[in-house]
Design an enzyme around this catalytic site. Structure first.
Site, mmCIF file in Angstrom:
data_model
loop_
_atom_site.group_PDB
_atom_site.id
_atom_site.type_symbol
_atom_site.label_atom_id
_atom_site.label_comp_id
_atom_site.label_asym_id
_atom_site.label_seq_id
_atom_site.Cartn_x
_atom_site.Cartn_y
_atom_site.Cartn_z
ATOM 1 N N HIS A 1 3.231 -6.812 2.241
ATOM 2 C CA HIS A 1 2.566 -7.820 2.840
ATOM 3 C C HIS A 1 2.787 -8.970 2.312
ATOM 4 C CE1 HIS A 1 0.192 -5.029 5.531
ATOM 5 N NE2 HIS A 1 0.233 -4.080 4.579
ATOM 6 N N HIS B 1 6.663 -1.235 2.853
ATOM 7 C CA HIS B 1 6.686 -2.626 3.339
ATOM 8 C C HIS B 1 5.842 -3.454 2.284
ATOM 9 C CE1 HIS B 1 3.361 -0.614 5.618
ATOM 10 N NE2 HIS B 1 2.769 -1.515 5.233
ATOM 11 N N ASN C 1 0.903 -1.175 0.127
ATOM 12 C CA ASN C 1 0.098 0.009 0.114
ATOM 13 C C ASN C 1 0.757 1.122 0.044
ATOM 14 O OD1 ASN C 1 -2.429 -1.700 0.343
ATOM 15 N ND2 ASN C 1 -2.165 -1.582 2.542
HETATM 16 P P1 AMP Z 1 -0.122 -0.691 6.008
HETATM 17 O O1 AMP Z 1 -1.685 -0.580 6.378
HETATM 18 O O2 AMP Z 1 0.028 -1.402 4.581
HETATM 19 O O3 AMP Z 1 0.692 0.334 6.216
HETATM 20 O O4 AMP Z 1 0.262 -1.940 6.707
HETATM 21 C C1 AMP Z 1 0.772 -1.650 8.225
HETATM 22 C C2 AMP Z 1 0.762 -3.109 8.826
HETATM 23 O O5 AMP Z 1 1.694 -2.976 10.057
HETATM 24 C C3 AMP Z 1 -0.559 -3.605 9.435
HETATM 25 O O6 AMP Z 1 -0.953 -4.617 8.803
HETATM 26 C C4 AMP Z 1 -0.214 -3.688 10.933
HETATM 27 O O7 AMP Z 1 -0.933 -4.567 11.644
HETATM 28 C C5 AMP Z 1 1.248 -3.954 10.865
HETATM 29 N N1 AMP Z 1 1.684 -3.298 12.114
HETATM 30 C C6 AMP Z 1 1.758 -2.150 12.690
HETATM 31 N N2 AMP Z 1 2.534 -1.881 13.700
HETATM 32 C C7 AMP Z 1 3.204 -3.129 13.957
HETATM 33 C C8 AMP Z 1 4.430 -3.533 14.796
HETATM 34 N N3 AMP Z 1 4.875 -2.943 15.825
HETATM 35 N N4 AMP Z 1 4.611 -4.929 14.452
HETATM 36 C C9 AMP Z 1 4.084 -5.757 13.508
HETATM 37 N N5 AMP Z 1 3.382 -5.340 12.569
HETATM 38 C C10 AMP Z 1 2.865 -4.106 12.844
#
Ligand code: AMP
Ligand code: ZN
Length: 133
Positions: free
Chosen positions: A101, A99, A86
């Site tokens: 997924h 990042h 995203n």
């Molecule tokens: P996005 O919405 O593509 O920015 O994805 C962010 C992702 O990061 C989400 O799926 C969250 O559940 C995950 N997330 C946020 N903080 C953490 C963290 N500290 N450790 C692992 N995953 C995280």
């Protein structure tokens, strides 16, 4: 980057459930998983999104995604795999450090990554081709 949580996780300042690590990347389990095994590929160098990402890191991230998909599919026994990335709030980005997924898919899982298909009209097709091609 100061105060970027994924910089801190990627570089080991904040502990994480790490599935893989090398000099440039860390792959961690997502804390809010869409499915069992949902993981994130984090580059260790900060880029907010795909627009800021270097070509070199982009290429290596895709190769890593391919390797992780095979490894995770073998280990977890999932039946399919989504790779989601995203960019920008409008696109659902909530953490502004690039990042990818890695989302294993299982029969009957509740992962919702669908949309209602529209229709590509000749007018819109021509407009886009004129702008981009
Ligand atoms: P996005 O919405 O593509 O920015 O994805 C962010 C992702 O990061 C989400 O799926 C969250 O559940 C995950 N997330 C946020 N903080 C953490 C963290 N500290 N450790 C692992 N995953 C995280
Ligand atoms: Zn960062």
């Amino acid at each position: 980057m100061v105060d970027c949580i994924f910089c801190k996780i990627a570089n080991g300042e904040i502990p994480s459930a790490t599935l893989y690590e090398d000099e440039e990347f860390r792959v961690i389990l997502d804390l809010g998983p869409a499915s069992k095994g949902h993981a994130l590929i984090l580059p260790k160098t900060h880029a907010a999104n795909i627009y800021e990402l270097s070509d070199e890191t982009a290429g290596k991230a895709m190769i890593l995604a391919k390797h992780m998909a095979s490894k995770m599919t073998d280990a977890l026994g999932c039946e399919g795999f989504n790779i989601v990335q995203n960019n920008g709030e409008i696109a659902g980005q909530t953490v502004f450090h690039f990042h990818m997924h890695l989302i294993p898919r299982y029969k009957g899982d509740k992962v919702g990554l669908t949309w209602t298909p529209g229709k590509l009209t000749d007018e819109v097709k021509d407009e886009i081709l004129a702008k981009i091609k």
